[in-house]
Each structure stands twice: as C-alpha cells, then as structure tokens.
Design an enzyme around this catalytic site. Structure first.
Site, PDB file in Angstrom:
ATOM      1  N   LYS A  52      -9.256   3.111  -2.229  1.00 52.94           N
ATOM      2  CA  LYS A  52      -9.592   2.374  -1.014  1.00 52.94           C
ATOM      3  C   LYS A  52     -10.971   2.809  -0.516  1.00 52.94           C
ATOM      4  CE  LYS A  52      -7.340   1.002   3.344  1.00 52.94           C
ATOM      5  NZ  LYS A  52      -6.122   1.192   4.172  1.00 52.94           N
ATOM      6  N   GLU A  97       0.831  -1.195   0.000  1.00 53.53           N
ATOM      7  CA  GLU A  97       0.000   0.000   0.000  1.00 53.53           C
ATOM      8  C   GLU A  97       0.873   1.255   0.000  1.00 53.53           C
ATOM      9  OE1 GLU A  97      -3.786   1.602   2.732  1.00 53.53           O
ATOM     10  OE2 GLU A  97      -2.446   0.032   3.473  1.00 53.53           O
ATOM     11  N   PRO A 153      23.083   3.850  28.074  1.00 56.72           N
ATOM     12  CA  PRO A 153      23.373   3.779  29.511  1.00 56.72           C
ATOM     13  C   PRO A 153      22.991   2.386  30.019  1.00 56.72           C
ATOM     14  CG  PRO A 153      22.154   5.780  28.972  1.00 56.72           C
ATOM     15  CD  PRO A 153      22.078   4.881  27.776  1.00 56.72           C
ATOM     16  N   LEU A 154      23.977   1.568  30.348  1.00 52.98           N
ATOM     17  CA  LEU A 154      23.760   0.165  30.718  1.00 52.98           C
ATOM     18  C   LEU A 154      23.915   0.006  32.225  1.00 52.98           C
ATOM     19  CD1 LEU A 154      23.288  -2.777  29.854  1.00 52.98           C
ATOM     20  CD2 LEU A 154      25.754  -2.971  29.434  1.00 52.98           C
ATOM     21  N   GLY A 212      22.949  -2.621  34.082  1.00 52.94           N
ATOM     22  CA  GLY A 212      23.031  -3.985  34.569  1.00 52.94           C
ATOM     23  C   GLY A 212      21.687  -4.547  34.979  1.00 52.94           C
ATOM     24  N   GLY A 213      20.617  -3.756  34.801  1.00 51.46           N
ATOM     25  CA  GLY A 213      19.264  -4.212  35.089  1.00 51.46           C
ATOM     26  C   GLY A 213      18.605  -4.839  33.877  1.00 51.46           C
ATOM     27  N   ALA A 214      17.379  -5.307  34.072  1.00 52.58           N
ATOM     28  CA  ALA A 214      16.692  -6.061  33.029  1.00 52.58           C
ATOM     29  C   ALA A 214      16.396  -5.220  31.791  1.00 52.58           C
ATOM     30  CB  ALA A 214      15.399  -6.650  33.585  1.00 52.58           C
TER      31      ALA A 214
END
Length: 733
Positions: A113, A44, A354-355, A357-359
């Site tokens: 359409k 489309e 920004p890591l 270390g959490g889920a």
C-alpha cells in the site's frame, strides 16, 4: 469481445482468528471458482483481520499470515484464478500492508500500500509504512519455508501492474482511491483495464454514497472495471465494516453486495466485456492525448489468458440501480449485526439492558429486537453458521432452533426496569409494553430501599442527610442524590447480568448494554459509572435526533408500535422528585437542546472549531434570531460543560461508531481530559468580538446568503461559512 468473469466478496473476519479467517477466504475462492470467475478479490488484510492494531507489531502475526498463505498456495485454490489476498509483509526493516497476487500456486506480485489511512479511526502509520519507490518493482526474497513449499525464491514487489496476454490488472488499496492523485488515473493511461480495491472500510451513517461515487468517478471518464471488496461485521472492536462489495464498469454499477448481513461470506460475480472499456477510452480524445505521453509504470508479465471470446452462454452484466438504506434502516441493521457478532464471539449467553422506557434505552431494545428478527430470517434462509450459533447461544436441544424472534429474544435478552419514587407510571408502563412486543424476559424492580440504605449510611457517617433541590436542598445535594440512583442501577445491572443465567439454570453470562447517545456524551450529561457504563453500547455514537427518527421508523417497520409513544414523550432522566409544578427534563438540565448539541458537536469535531471560531460562525448561523451576546453565552456554556465533563470520555463504554462528531476518547477524538473550564483567553476574545459587533442581530439578506453557502457546502468547511452546514447530518463524510 473479450469476456471476463470476475468475483469480489466481503468476509466477516475476526482479528487474530486465523482459522476462521482462512476458512472464509477458502470458501470465497471456492464460490468464485464455481461461478467461473478468473479473478477473485478479497478485503484488505483479510488473513489477519483488519483490526489487529498493535498485534501487527508482533512478528508472530506476520509469520502466521505467511503460514495461511502457504496453506492456500499448496492446495488447488489458485488454480486458473488470480487471487488478490491481503496480509502484512515485512521487507527488510519495514512492515507493509500488502495485496499478494497469486495465480496457479505461485505468487506473481506483491503490491504494498502506498498511501495509508491515518485519520479518524485509522492509525495505519502506527503499524505500517507506505511504499515510496513508485518508479520500480524490486526483487523480494520469499521466506525460506514459503520458498521451499512452493518452489519459488523471489517475487516482484512494489507499485505496478500485471500484464496478462489479453488484459492488464492492478491493485489499488482502500485509501489510495481517495487521495488527490489516485493510482488508478495513471494506471489507466498505462493500459490497465481492471482495478482491484481491497478495503477495510467501516460503517458511518450516510457514508455509502460517498464511497460509491468514488468508484463510479474512477471509471466514468477514463473507462475500466473497478472491483471493490470489503470486510463485513465486527472484527473485535468498535467498528462495523459494512461490506457492500461492488463491481463498476465505465461508471455503471453492475453488481452490488449487501451492506448489512449476518453471513460470514458473500461473493459477488459479474461478467464483463473488456472491449467496452477499450471502446470508451478510444472515444475520448483527451485520454488518448494523455496516454501518448504518460509516465511508464513497471509491470509483471503473466503469460496467461483470462478472457474468452464471444459466447452466447456468457451474457455481460448490465447496469443496476444502486441500493441505499435510509438512515433509520442503517441504525437498525448496522448495530444489530454488530451486536450479533459480539454476542456469538464473546462467549456470552445474551444481553441485559436497563430499560427505562425512555427514547435511548428503547432504541437499544429495538435494535436487539431487530437482531433477533435478522437471526430468525437467516435461519429460515438456511444459513448454517447462524443456525449453529443461535442454537448454542439460545440453549436449544433435541434438534430445535429459533423460528420466532420473540421466542428467541426470551432466551437471549433480559430487560429490567429499575424504578424509584422519582419514576412515573408512564415510563414503567412503556418499558413493559415494549419488552412484551420484543419478547424479552422483563424484570420490574424498585430501588428505593437500596437508595435509602446508602443515604442512611451517609447520614450515620456524617450526621447530615442530603435533600433534593425541590425540597430545599442545594445543587450539590441534588446532584449527589441523582448520582446515587444512577450508579446503583449500574451495580444492579451487572449483578443481574452475571447471576440471572444461574437463576434460570443457564450457562454463561449476559453482556450489559449501555444506552447513552453521542450528544449526551459530548455534553457530559451522564453520571460517570452509571448505566452509561456497560459492556458495549450500540447507540453511543448516534445523535438524539437520529434516534428519534429511528424510533418512528421502528414502530412501523419492526412492529414495535409502542415506540411511537416513547418517541413523542419529552426526554427525562427521572432522577428528581416529580411535583405538580416541576418535572425534570433533559434539555432544561443541560441548558441546551439536542439540536444545538449536534451543531456544537459538528463544529467542534468536523469543522475543527475552538470557542472563538465557533462563536464567529454561529453569529452567522443564528444571527437572525440571536444577538452576538446571546450566541456568546451559548458557546461559553457549551465549552464550560464540555470541558468539565471531558474526563467521562476516558471511561466511555465501547460504542458502535456511527457518527463523525463522536467524542469517543479511545481512538477517534483524541484530546486532553483536564481543561481550564473557564477558557480565560478564548472567552475574553469572544467578549471583545461581542463588544465590537454591538448587540444587534444580522440582517435577513446576510442570513439568506449564508444559508445558501451551507447548501452548497460539501460538508468539510472548505468554502464559505462552515456553520452554515453545521446542522447537516451529512457533514464530515
């Protein structure tokens, strides 16, 4: 036998990039013709891209689309092949979303359409009008330069089908398949055997089978060939169009394309025996009876044959097993492909995350790692476009290119752990181990000195120094100190994203990735302008429960084994001091569990419940373990904090759309952001109901009955107690 070879495709189009889109269209037609197909279906609005939005209101957009179509018609692209091409068309004062059907360098018919998509993420009525004159085809005067170029003055315009000498073909555009009375039903009674559905359908977790069941149902009881084409990729917005073009014959899927891919063009071909369609229809008495008294639909005669007779070299395509991805695979591959499109088209040199270390941040890191794996895999498979983009983004020279995902990640992915006195060694270690597994360029820094400088500045200005609650401070002080840390991390992240390429003598900039999930956004459990504020967020519409399942899956299937330990750790923001008798936990802070948040979110958005309706339904759902007054307290608590924090949704980072209860304020969940958070009228009604019920739990027998209703529910709240299905992640499909 009437053997017909057809081709459908999905294309990775980019809104308003006409050069890119036209090249992809031509490539798909070329591949279809090389395979011997005589029908080619594209997605489309493929010339402009589906996501042009208010650019559709510009006359330039329509003019450029005609120019591109003219380019196709002046070449040999449509020689001996019927091409259905999607584009906007202005007729008189109205703008229509159209499929333009071309054959042998002429336009045979333009099909506007009829029923427009106008809910959820879709706003087609803002830009287009639906075609209302279903009883006739009208004459449409082609634009002058098009008319001159192809020597054709006018074309039939409207609802109808094309009658070839040996079959009949019709278009059905996206949303029209899902309306209560879809066009294909009456078209089949008029003898149409091939239906072409051009679509712009986005990915949503667990949604694909709904779509495929619709294709199967369209031809199972009335026969026919159903061709489906879709976009695939990020065309410039929050949606990822998930491809999966397919061809269905008499209720059997005979060809299915990929759902997630880095390819710009994928073409799917099938060989069909149309006599099988005629045979099925002739065997159904009710079909014969209805066809004998059908309302006639207008048609356009095309004096050409598309089919071939019996030929041992042309073997009809047989049924195949449908391929479905698990939700964990969808979370890995969908956002990964979306990120790759965004990266290669934005001009950026990579991502910065920004890591913690959490889920949540670890899920984002794993998705970027998955992206790197997909890139290396496609390069190994010989994809020239992916190779070209990867060489440019990764700054490879002297004929080198990525061959290892970890090495590629080192070039395009920065992770940074921004620790403080409130951070634990466990999260610091998890972040480093995961970064090593993925291959990112990892930075580890301490922000205490920066936080202390801000607090000292505040003390100099006011003469007061705030303290954490565990140290005797008030709630106001405690929240203020947490917000300082959170917002400083955002500032540091953007500074690093802009300057680290310069540090490493690389051109460009890095895109900052956010990592807040849909449940935290719904509750407002995030700091405005903290690390939830980023350039884009691949998990912003994914629930915490789904992310935890994804982490366990990714630990095994992506090879990042540290994710298993990360998933098992209790969620914590680590913004307050850790004491022997106190450790900050997300669910304690929020006053509700992530599982409860998913239930609230589905009831609020999918089942359209206000406070009173939510309370009534949750009395049934939770009534065996909670009294009505306890349910009332939970509902009030949710709506209080939802409404207090709704303003945060107005600045929510653009997020990959994956969940049907997303509170994203930009286009999907449109509500005010200034509430009376006391909800005096609604909460008073709840209190009255609690008083009427009495403070006792409902009986076990009543509960079982309600759970049975939930199992039978189709997820839209049409029958029974809607809360019975509120914990089901499939609701809202």
């Amino acid at each position: 036998m009437r053997l017909l070879k057809v081709a459908t495709c999905h294309l990775n189009q980019w809104a308003m990039d006409f050069d890119c889109n036209l090249a992809n269209i031509k490539e798909s037609i070329s591949r279809a013709k090389e395979a011997g197909a005589v029908i080619r279906l594209g997605p489309e609005l493929e010339i402009t891209g589906y996501g042009c939005e208010d650019h559709f209101l510009e006359l330039d957009t329509v003019t450029h689309a005609w120019d591109c179509l003219k380019d196709i018609l002046l070449g040999d692209w449509t020689d001996n092949i019927l091409c259905s091409i999607g584009m906007p068309v202005i007729k008189g004062s109205e703008r229509y979303n159209c499929q333009v059907l071309c054959f042998n360098r002429k336009i045979i018919m333009i099909r506007p359409k009829i029923w427009l998509a106008n809910d959820g993420n879709y706003r087609e009525l803002r830009w287009f009008t639906g075609w209302k004159q279903k009883d006739q085809l009208v004459d449409f005067q082609l634009p002058h330069d098009i008319s001159e170029a192809i020597s054709q003055k006018s074309v039939p315009f409207g609802y109808g089908y094309i009658q070839f000498l040996d079959t009949a073909v019709a278009a059905e555009v996206c949303e029209e398949l899902f309306v209560p009375n879809p066009p294909h039903a009456e078209l089949a009674l008029n003898g149409v055997e091939v239906f072409m559905n051009a679509s712009g359908s986005h990915h949503q977790l667990r949604k694909l089978d709904i779509r495929l069941r619709a294709f199967i149902g369209a031809t199972h009881t009335r026969g026919g060939v159903y061709m489906y084409s879709n976009h695939q990729g990020c065309d410039g917005g929050r949606l990822y169009y998930d491809g999966c073009c397919c061809i269905v014959v008499n209720g059997d899927v005979v060809a299915q394309g990929s759902q997630f891919s880095l390819k710009d063009v994928e073409v799917l071909v099938a060989q069909i025996d149309l006599d099988a369609v005629a045979s099925l229809r002739g065997s159904i008495s009710s079909f014969q009876e209805q066809a004998s008294c059908k309302p006639l639909i207008s048609s356009v005669l095309a004096p050409y044959r598309l089919c071939q007779s019996f030929n041992l070299k042309m073997y009809p395509s047989g049924p195949r097993k449908i391929k479905y991805h698990d939700p964990e695979e969808e979370i890995a591959f969908g956002p990964a492909c979306w990120l790759w499109d965004y990266l290669r088209r934005s001009g950026a040199s990579g991502f910065l995350l920004p890591l913690s270390g959490g889920a949540d941040s670890s899920s984002v890191a794993a998705i970027v790692g998955c992206m790197c794996q997909l890139v290396v895999k496609e390069i190994a498979n010989g994809d020239e476009q992916v190779t070209t983009d990867a060489i440019r983004i990764g700054n490879y020279v002297d004929g080198q290119y990525p061959t290892d995902s970890r090495e590629f990640a080192k070039r395009v992915f920065y992770t940074v752990f921004m620790g403080s006195e409130n951070s634990s060694e466990a999260t610091r270690s998890r972040a480093k181990v995961l970064a090593d597994e993925i291959g990112s360029w990892h930075l580890d820094l301490n922000i205490d000195s920066v936080v202390s400088a801000f607090i000292s500045l505040f003390q100099t200005l006011t003469g007061k120094r705030p303290r954490y609650k565990v140290d005797g401070g008030s709630n106001t002080e405690n929240l203020g100190l947490q917000n300082i840390q959170a917002r400083l991390r955002m500032v540091i992240a953007f500074m690093l994203a802009s300057l680290m390429p310069w540090v490493h003598n690389k051109a460009g900039f890095y895109l900052v990735l956010g990592s807040s999930n849909v449940d935290e956004a719904l509750r407002g459990y995030l700091t405005k302008y903290d690390c939830s504020s980023a350039d884009i967020n691949p998990i912003g519409s994914i629930s915490k429960q789904d992310l935890r399942s994804f982490l366990k899956w990714a630990a095994v299937h992506l090879g990042y084994s540290s994710l298993a330990e990360i998933e098992a750790a209790p969620p914590t923001a680590e913004l307050e001091p850790i004491r022997s008798n106190y450790s900050q936990l997300d669910e304690v802070d929020m006053g509700m569990t992530y599982e409860e948040l998913s239930v609230y979110g589905r009831l609020r958005k999918i089942f359209r419940c206000g406070p009173v309706s939510m309370f009534k339904n949750l009395v049934y759902k939770w009534g065996t373990r909670l009294t009505p007054s306890e349910v009332a307290s939970k509902v009030k608590h949710f709506f209080k904090y939802y409404s207090i924090n709704r303003h945060k949704m107005t600045v929510l980072t653009p997020s990959y759309h994956a969940e049907s209860y997303s509170p994203e304020d930009n286009r999907f969940d449109l509500r005010q952001f200034l509430y009376n958070a006391r909800w005096p009228y609604q909460f008073r009604k709840i209190d009255e109901l609690v008083k009427d019920f009495g403070d006792h739990k409902i009986s076990i027998e009543e509960s079982i009955n309600q759970e049975e209703l939930g199992v039978a529910s189709d997820g839209r709240g049409g029958m029974g107690v809607v809360a019975a299905g509120a914990g089901n992640p499939r609701v809202g499909m």
